[in-house]
Design an enzyme around this catalytic site. Structure first.
Site, short mmCIF file in Angstrom:
data_model
loop_
_atom_site.label_atom_id
_atom_site.label_comp_id
_atom_site.label_asym_id
_atom_site.label_seq_id
_atom_site.Cartn_x
_atom_site.Cartn_y
_atom_site.Cartn_z
CD GLU A 58 -36.78 25.13 16.04
OE1 GLU A 58 -37.84 24.55 15.90
OE2 GLU A 58 -36.73 26.34 16.39
CD GLU A 71 -38.52 24.96 11.77
OE1 GLU A 71 -39.28 25.29 10.76
OE2 GLU A 71 -38.75 25.82 12.66
CG ASN A 73 -35.67 28.56 12.79
OD1 ASN A 73 -36.57 28.69 11.85
ND2 ASN A 73 -35.98 27.79 13.67
#
Length: 407
Positions: A58, A71, A73
């Site tokens: 992201e 970040e 995921n």
């Protein structure tokens, strides 16, 4: 195997309370050069940590379209279907094959992007009440009528509870371009209405058609700003004039003339039956056919216990005759703080003897991953606290009582 590829970007800018509402691919603000830069950085990050499997990197983008790492995921995400639509790839299959030790089946230069895909999250919440979570029983749900991909696990009779995320279904439309995908998605929300708990389908449809979304002028805070300002997109859907007339004709029938009083939403009207210019052609279990001033209408509808529900433009409107008996006043006592929804009392910021001011945050109820803060409606002193942090509470439960200067 030392091989890593990216599958383009997904734009998740339309958010409320930092949770995504609509996702799409490709992003309407990303060009080929920007896509290459973000893809390079995402691949570099995965290779640097020796990552294996499907992952989602992201980035957040500023007004100058510079991207910054936010970040990673380590999984597929809720919006992965839009990537599947534009790439034609089954990402779950890829994930399983990688887990079995197989190499990636395609190199970066073999990945193609086709058209535009948009996903909307159908959520049990009320956008007109700051997206407060809602619960209830699913009465009727026919996603096959949408004409597009709908990912869901719902069936009529299911109970939507406060103990899980409020996500009910995902509508995913794939079009030749962004405008085509927007039109397909808005149409699908209208064609497959959900009868039961309050949900955000009318809001989603309005957002898809809003100029700020159509022209890619959204930011991650825009929806919350609209809600705080009670903007046009966040008002309750108006009950269409045709819906009033169809409901009255359906309930009133073709008998002797009489006046029929109906309540729909927050409005009460008296209509003359039989209704001039309206003819109920047929009702086939869930589909109502009616002619209004010579125009044919095909509506999803329900009728039970002297009330009718009509789905118009993704919104479900209920019409019923008001009770002839006196109704208890529904005025809210500002000295009583009650839970707006069922859930868990996550935080309590008041104890007996505390002096509070209007607007002061006193309690936080968590339901469906949403925090609902409850504020004092008046100045006063806390005289009783009826719940403890961590306790499950029902909608409308009395949490705190105040004594005011007038008491």
């Amino acid at each position: 195997h030392g091989h890593c590829v990216h599958l383009g970007e997904r734009d998740c800018t339309a958010q409320r309370r930092r949770q995504k509402v609509i996702e799409e691919s490709p992003s309407p603000i990303v060009d080929e050069a920007m896509r290459a830069r973000m893809g390079h950085d995402a691949v570099a990050a995965a290779l640097a940590v020796g990552y294996q499997g499907a992952g989602t990197v992201e980035f957040i983008v500023d007004a100058e379209r510079r991207h910054y790492f936010l970040e990673m995921n380590t999984r597929l995400q809720v919006e992965h279907p839009v990537t599947e639509c534009v790439t034609g790839l089954d990402l779950v299959e890829w994930q399983l094959r990688i887990a079995a030790g197989e190499p990636l089946p395609l190199a970066q230069d073999q990945i193609r992007f086709d058209g535009h895909a948009i996903e909307a999250r159908l959520v049990a919440e009320d956008p007109t009440a700051m997206w407060a979570p809602r619960t209830g029983r699913v009465v009727d749900w026919r996603p096959e009528d949408a004409g597009i991909r709908v990912d869901h696990g719902l069936a009529a009779g299911n109970e939507v509870t406060p103990f899980y995320d409020g996500l009910l279904a995902k509508f995913i439309a794939h079009g030749r371009d962004r405008d085509d995908a927007r039109r397909r998605l808005a149409d699908a929300l209208t064609r497959a209405p959900l009868f039961g708990p309050t949900h955000n389908a009318p809001f989603l449809r309005a957002l898809l058609q809003h100029p700020d979304f159509a022209d890619a002028r959204m930011t991650t805070t825009r929806l919350d700003e609209w809600a705080a300002a009670v903007a046009e997109i966040n008002r309750p859907p108006a009950v269409p004039e045709s819906a009033w007339r169809i409901a009255a004709a359906w309930l009133g029938g073709d008998g002797l003339p009489f006046a029929l009083t109906l309540r729909g939403g927050a409005e009460t009207r008296t209509l003359r039956c039989p209704v001039a210019g309206v003819h109920i052609v047929a009702f086939d279990h869930v589909v109502l056919h009616a002619e209004v001033d010579g125009v044919h209408h095909r509506l999803r509808a329900r009728r039970e216990h002297g009330a009718v529900e009509l789905a118009v433009d993704a919104a479900v409107h209920r019409f019923a005759e008001p009770s002839p008996f006196p109704q208890q006043a529904a005025a809210t006592d500002p000295r009583q703080l009650r839970a707006a929804t069922a859930g868990v009392l996550a935080q309590l910021r008041a104890q007996v003897g505390d002096r509070v001011e209007p607007g002061q945050a006193l309690a936080c109820v968590e339901a469906m991953k949403i925090e609902m803060w409850h504020h004092a409606a008046t100045a006063g002193t806390v005289t009783a606290v009826h719940a403890a942090a961590g306790q499950s509470i029902a909608a409308g439960a009395l949490l705190i009582e105040l004594e005011t200067a007038d008491d």
